[in-house]
Design a protein around this motif. Structure first.
Motif, mmCIF file in Angstrom:
data_model
loop_
_atom_site.group_PDB
_atom_site.id
_atom_site.type_symbol
_atom_site.label_atom_id
_atom_site.label_comp_id
_atom_site.label_asym_id
_atom_site.label_seq_id
_atom_site.Cartn_x
_atom_site.Cartn_y
_atom_site.Cartn_z
ATOM 1 N N PHE A 1 0.814 -1.211 0.000
ATOM 2 C CA PHE A 1 0.000 0.000 0.000
ATOM 3 C C PHE A 1 0.850 1.265 0.000
ATOM 4 C CE2 PHE A 1 -3.070 -3.145 1.419
ATOM 5 C CZ PHE A 1 -4.081 -2.883 0.515
ATOM 6 N N ASN A 2 2.008 1.231 0.654
ATOM 7 C CA ASN A 2 2.883 2.401 0.623
ATOM 8 C C ASN A 2 3.466 2.590 -0.772
ATOM 9 O OD1 ASN A 2 4.243 4.616 1.703
ATOM 10 N ND2 ASN A 2 6.068 3.392 2.063
ATOM 11 N N THR A 3 3.814 1.491 -1.436
ATOM 12 C CA THR A 3 4.333 1.594 -2.801
ATOM 13 C C THR A 3 3.268 2.143 -3.733
ATOM 14 O OG1 THR A 3 5.817 -0.257 -2.383
ATOM 15 C CG2 THR A 3 5.384 0.302 -4.681
ATOM 16 N N TRP A 4 2.037 1.656 -3.615
ATOM 17 C CA TRP A 4 0.954 2.156 -4.469
ATOM 18 C C TRP A 4 0.693 3.639 -4.208
ATOM 19 C CZ3 TRP A 4 -1.292 1.698 -8.785
ATOM 20 C CH2 TRP A 4 -2.455 2.396 -9.035
ATOM 21 N N ARG A 5 0.706 4.038 -2.945
ATOM 22 C CA ARG A 5 0.454 5.446 -2.604
ATOM 23 C C ARG A 5 1.540 6.336 -3.209
ATOM 24 N NH1 ARG A 5 2.730 8.712 0.853
ATOM 25 N NH2 ARG A 5 3.855 7.009 1.842
ATOM 26 N N SER B 1 1.200 6.371 -7.119
ATOM 27 C CA SER B 1 0.058 7.138 -7.616
ATOM 28 C C SER B 1 0.268 8.646 -7.454
ATOM 29 C CB SER B 1 -1.216 6.709 -6.896
ATOM 30 O OG SER B 1 -1.153 7.025 -5.523
ATOM 31 N N LYS B 2 1.056 9.065 -6.493
ATOM 32 C CA LYS B 2 1.339 10.492 -6.326
ATOM 33 C C LYS B 2 2.325 11.001 -7.377
ATOM 34 C CE LYS B 2 -0.700 11.093 -2.248
ATOM 35 N NZ LYS B 2 -1.728 11.974 -1.906
ATOM 36 N N GLN B 3 3.198 10.125 -7.904
ATOM 37 C CA GLN B 3 4.261 10.558 -8.795
ATOM 38 C C GLN B 3 4.017 10.225 -10.263
ATOM 39 O OE1 GLN B 3 6.971 12.334 -7.892
ATOM 40 N NE2 GLN B 3 6.056 12.475 -5.864
ATOM 41 N N VAL B 4 3.017 9.391 -10.566
ATOM 42 C CA VAL B 4 2.860 8.891 -11.934
ATOM 43 C C VAL B 4 2.585 10.014 -12.937
ATOM 44 C CG1 VAL B 4 0.389 8.362 -11.782
ATOM 45 C CG2 VAL B 4 1.860 7.040 -13.300
ATOM 46 N N PRO C 1 3.324 11.164 -18.593
ATOM 47 C CA PRO C 1 3.083 11.926 -19.820
ATOM 48 C C PRO C 1 4.342 12.250 -20.616
ATOM 49 C CG PRO C 1 1.733 12.791 -18.051
ATOM 50 C CD PRO C 1 2.659 11.808 -17.430
ATOM 51 N N PRO C 2 5.433 12.693 -19.999
ATOM 52 C CA PRO C 2 6.640 12.902 -20.808
ATOM 53 C C PRO C 2 7.173 11.614 -21.433
ATOM 54 C CG PRO C 2 6.861 14.047 -18.726
ATOM 55 C CD PRO C 2 5.633 13.219 -18.635
ATOM 56 N N MET C 3 7.069 10.491 -20.705
ATOM 57 C CA MET C 3 7.539 9.229 -21.274
ATOM 58 C C MET C 3 6.706 8.827 -22.479
ATOM 59 S SD MET C 3 8.625 6.924 -18.002
ATOM 60 C CE MET C 3 8.959 5.509 -19.022
#
Length: 105
Positions: A58-62, A65-68, A73-75
């Motif tokens: 859950f910490n990895t998902w959080r 999701s905050k950084q995606v 979009p640039p990728m």
């Protein structure tokens, strides 16, 4: 009598009827502390990995999701730009591309 800041700077001077000032961190005086309660748990009773897998997921998902939206979009943009550039380069270096743009050089 109020102790001055110089007296409270960690010296071992006596401050009247109140005893010694505790001093700075690491250099405590001899004043007895009251009302401080500490608790400890034996290392044999601790479970260091309690909830580690759940928290990791859950910490990895959080964090993801905050950084995606900062990197996705640039990728995507640069992936499509690079694929267009590769296709264009292959066309310009093909027989048809050389025939079409032979005059422009």
């Amino acid at each position: 009598m109020h102790p001055t800041l110089r007296l409270m700077g960690g010296d071992d001077r006596v401050l009247g009827k109140n005893g010694k000032f505790l001093g700075s961190w690491g250099h405590f005086g001899n004043v007895k502390q009251r009302g401080i309660i500490t608790y400890a748990l034996s290392p044999n009773k601790q479970n260091p990995f309690a909830g580690a897998a759940h928290d990791a997921i859950f910490n990895t998902w959080r964090r993801f999701s905050k950084q995606v939206l900062y990197f996705a979009p640039p990728m995507v943009f640069f992936y499509y730009a690079m694929s267009w550039a590769v296709e264009r380069n292959e066309y310009l270096n093909s027989k048809a591309g050389r025939a079409e743009f032979a005059d422009s050089e």
